[in-house]
Design a protein around this motif. Structure first.
Motif, PDB file in Angstrom:
ATOM      1  N   LEU A  41      -3.144  -9.026 -11.664  1.00 16.17           N
ATOM      2  CA  LEU A  41      -1.766  -9.453 -11.451  1.00 16.17           C
ATOM      3  C   LEU A  41      -0.894  -9.124 -12.662  1.00 16.17           C
ATOM      4  CD1 LEU A  41      -2.117 -12.877  -9.615  1.00 16.17           C
ATOM      5  CD2 LEU A  41      -1.149 -10.765  -8.708  1.00 16.17           C
ATOM      6  N   ALA A  42      -1.472  -9.157 -13.865  1.00 15.65           N
ATOM      7  CA  ALA A  42      -0.713  -8.757 -15.056  1.00 15.65           C
ATOM      8  C   ALA A  42      -0.360  -7.265 -14.993  1.00 15.65           C
ATOM      9  CB  ALA A  42      -1.512  -9.076 -16.318  1.00 15.65           C
ATOM     10  N   GLU A  43      -1.284  -6.442 -14.497  1.00 15.13           N
ATOM     11  CA  GLU A  43      -0.988  -5.019 -14.326  1.00 15.13           C
ATOM     12  C   GLU A  43       0.096  -4.814 -13.274  1.00 15.13           C
ATOM     13  OE1 GLU A  43      -4.469  -2.199 -14.526  1.00 15.13           O
ATOM     14  OE2 GLU A  43      -5.580  -4.059 -14.176  1.00 15.13           O
ATOM     15  N   LEU A  44      -0.018  -5.550 -12.172  1.00 16.86           N
ATOM     16  CA  LEU A  44       0.992  -5.445 -11.123  1.00 16.86           C
ATOM     17  C   LEU A  44       2.347  -5.943 -11.613  1.00 16.86           C
ATOM     18  CD1 LEU A  44      -1.231  -6.635  -8.172  1.00 16.86           C
ATOM     19  CD2 LEU A  44       0.043  -4.487  -8.189  1.00 16.86           C
ATOM     20  N   ALA A  45       2.345  -6.954 -12.486  1.00 19.89           N
ATOM     21  CA  ALA A  45       3.607  -7.485 -13.001  1.00 19.89           C
ATOM     22  C   ALA A  45       4.403  -6.408 -13.726  1.00 19.89           C
ATOM     23  CB  ALA A  45       3.334  -8.670 -13.931  1.00 19.89           C
ATOM     24  N   CYS A  46       3.717  -5.534 -14.428  1.00 20.16           N
ATOM     25  CA  CYS A  46       4.418  -4.440 -15.112  1.00 20.16           C
ATOM     26  C   CYS A  46       5.108  -3.527 -14.102  1.00 20.16           C
ATOM     27  CB  CYS A  46       3.439  -3.639 -15.968  1.00 20.16           C
ATOM     28  SG  CYS A  46       2.708  -4.570 -17.335  1.00 20.16           S
ATOM     29  N   LEU A  47       4.448  -3.259 -12.979  1.00 19.54           N
ATOM     30  CA  LEU A  47       5.028  -2.405 -11.949  1.00 19.54           C
ATOM     31  C   LEU A  47       6.194  -3.094 -11.246  1.00 19.54           C
ATOM     32  CD1 LEU A  47       1.778  -0.893 -10.362  1.00 19.54           C
ATOM     33  CD2 LEU A  47       3.277   0.127 -12.085  1.00 19.54           C
ATOM     34  N   PHE A  48       6.062  -4.406 -11.014  1.00 19.96           N
ATOM     35  CA  PHE A  48       7.173  -5.145 -10.417  1.00 19.96           C
ATOM     36  C   PHE A  48       8.371  -5.166 -11.355  1.00 19.96           C
ATOM     37  CE2 PHE A  48       3.821  -7.414  -7.825  1.00 19.96           C
ATOM     38  CZ  PHE A  48       4.281  -6.950  -6.601  1.00 19.96           C
ATOM     39  N   ASP A  49       8.120  -5.416 -12.627  1.00 16.48           N
ATOM     40  CA  ASP A  49       9.226  -5.542 -13.569  1.00 16.48           C
ATOM     41  C   ASP A  49       9.941  -4.208 -13.776  1.00 16.48           C
ATOM     42  OD1 ASP A  49      10.587  -7.535 -15.052  1.00 16.48           O
ATOM     43  OD2 ASP A  49       9.875  -6.621 -16.908  1.00 16.48           O
ATOM     44  N   ALA A  50       9.191  -3.106 -13.643  1.00 17.26           N
ATOM     45  CA  ALA A  50       9.791  -1.783 -13.795  1.00 17.26           C
ATOM     46  C   ALA A  50      10.517  -1.334 -12.537  1.00 17.26           C
ATOM     47  CB  ALA A  50       8.709  -0.770 -14.160  1.00 17.26           C
ATOM     48  N   GLY A  51      10.343  -2.064 -11.430  1.00 13.75           N
ATOM     49  CA  GLY A  51      10.952  -1.648 -10.175  1.00 13.75           C
ATOM     50  C   GLY A  51      10.122  -0.647  -9.406  1.00 13.75           C
ATOM     51  N   ALA A  58       0.825  -1.209   0.000  1.00 11.41           N
ATOM     52  CA  ALA A  58       0.000   0.000   0.000  1.00 11.41           C
ATOM     53  C   ALA A  58       0.860   1.260   0.000  1.00 11.41           C
ATOM     54  CB  ALA A  58      -0.933  -0.003   1.209  1.00 11.41           C
ATOM     55  N   VAL A  59       1.925   1.252   0.782  1.00  8.61           N
ATOM     56  CA  VAL A  59       2.848   2.390   0.792  1.00  8.61           C
ATOM     57  C   VAL A  59       3.360   2.655  -0.623  1.00  8.61           C
ATOM     58  CG1 VAL A  59       5.142   3.148   1.562  1.00  8.61           C
ATOM     59  CG2 VAL A  59       3.539   2.139   3.207  1.00  8.61           C
ATOM     60  N   GLN A  60       3.783   1.609  -1.308  1.00  5.81           N
ATOM     61  CA  GLN A  60       4.366   1.779  -2.640  1.00  5.81           C
ATOM     62  C   GLN A  60       3.334   2.210  -3.684  1.00  5.81           C
ATOM     63  OE1 GLN A  60       7.500  -1.388  -3.568  1.00  5.81           O
ATOM     64  NE2 GLN A  60       6.414  -2.287  -1.818  1.00  5.81           N
ATOM     65  N   LEU A  61       2.132   1.627  -3.613  1.00  2.00           N
ATOM     66  CA  LEU A  61       1.103   2.010  -4.585  1.00  2.00           C
ATOM     67  C   LEU A  61       0.680   3.457  -4.401  1.00  2.00           C
ATOM     68  CD1 LEU A  61      -1.114  -1.213  -4.675  1.00  2.00           C
ATOM     69  CD2 LEU A  61       0.332  -0.331  -6.521  1.00  2.00           C
ATOM     70  N   ALA A  62       0.562   3.892  -3.149  1.00  2.00           N
ATOM     71  CA  ALA A  62       0.193   5.282  -2.893  1.00  2.00           C
ATOM     72  C   ALA A  62       1.267   6.238  -3.399  1.00  2.00           C
ATOM     73  CB  ALA A  62      -0.063   5.491  -1.407  1.00  2.00           C
TER      74      ALA A  62
END
Length: 338
Positions: A290-300, A187-191
């Motif tokens: 999860l596919a949307e989140l995967a883009c954020l994980f892969d980008a750091g 939540a901290v990171q998404l905000a």
């Protein structure tokens, strides 16, 4: 021909962590809409120890769905080894991660192989390993569905009204209570990704961890009461809940909201008087999100904090670690390959 077998953790009875047994069991076969995944890592989540302790009915479900012996677990990362006819988007050899069949206790992820609904899976972010990927699904989806997009229209078992995320961006402030935990650190990171100012509440030992994930301000709840220090907040995400959740109501500006990840007591009349909203939701499996989140994980943009890892065979130790509390990020089980 002999039935193929695998190793899995099963519950034959309910109780403390010692009831988790490492068994040899038949390998599952994918049904319609499923893929078979060779598990590399498994995330450990609160529903796992709720099930171990004897909780067999999910909120909102009328009947128990658990029959002993049962394999616990919902969060998985691994490699596709078989695909049922009619499944599109996945092929043998694909690396995937997912939250399986949630809400429910039939994910059966604590195993060397697991059948997974294709709709619950996404391709694993290439930039993170299986251990970190397995730590993401339930907690990251919870944070996403509370803060960004619910993504479904299933009624909530916790309230009559639908949950609606509060728009976050520059000029908005969110306080995350229990910020060092699984849901909290996402939540901290998404905000922060949305541009909000983030106040993280946790014990002092977690300050450096949370500032590294982007917290603008940190409150050590062992030294000060957050409600005495902050006011005019747009949103409070309370991942702790309990009888004192209502202490955050006066910290909100009129039009603000308190989101309770776990049930918390509050007075609806006080909330109405203050002009604030109290809302909750129930996380659900979503390969699309999860596919949307995967883009954020892969980008750091998003990272998974790993508190500790244990071999699958030592799931008992993982649950004992969870019982000690003060978890920093996620606990994961690793599955030997070969």
């Amino acid at each position: 021909m002999a039935t193929p077998t695998m190793k899995a953790i099963r519950l034959h009875e309910y109780g403390d962590p010692e009831v988790l047994r490492y068994d040899e069991v038949p390998m599952p076969q994918p049904g319609p809409g499923d893929v078979l995944v060779r598990t590399h890592a498994v995330g450990v989540n609160p529903p796992d120890w709720y099930l171990r302790g004897g909780m067999t009915t999910m909120p909102g479900e009328p009947d128990a769905t658990v029959t002993l012996p049962v394999i616990p677990g919902t969060d998985v990362s691994g490699v596709v080894t078989a695909v049922a006819p009619g499944v599109d988007g996945f092929a043998v050899g694909d690396e995937v991660y997912g939250l399986l069949r949630f809400p429910g206790f039939d994910g059966h992820a604590y195993a060397e192989y697991v059948t997974a609904p294709a709709a619950d899976l996404a391709h694993k972010p290439p930039g993170i390993d299986h251990t970190h990927a397995a730590g993401a699904p339930m907690s990251a989806l919870t944070a996403w569905q509370f803060l960004i997009e619910v993504g479904h229209d299933h009624p909530s078992p916790f309230q009559k009204a639908a949950h609606h995320p509060t728009p976050l961006g520059p000029g908005t402030t969110i306080l995350v209570n229990g910020a060092a935990g699984g849901v909290g650190h996402f939540a901290v990171q998404l905000a922060k990704w949305k541009g909000a100012r983030v106040i993280a509440v946790a014990s002092g030992a977690h300050e450096e961890f949370l500032r590294d994930f982007g917290a603008d301000e940190f409150i050590d709840y062992t030294r000060a009461r957050p409600e005495d220090l902050v006011h005019d907040l747009d949103l409070v995400l309370d991942t702790v809940g309990g009888p004192h959740s209502d202490r955050f109501l006066p910290t909100l500006k009129r039009g603000g909201a308190l989101f309770q990840v776990l049930p918390g007591a509050y007075d609806p009349e006080e909330a109405a008087k203050l002009g604030v909203t109290v809302s909750s939701a129930q996380v659900r499996s979503s390969g699309t999100q999860l596919a949307e989140l995967a883009c954020l994980f892969d980008a750091g943009t998003l990272r998974v904090g790993i508190d500790s890892t244990f071999p699958l065979a030592d799931a008992r130790a993982a649950h004992e670690r969870a019982a000690r509390g003060h978890i920093r990020g996620k606990i994961a089980l690793t599955v030997p390959q070969g």
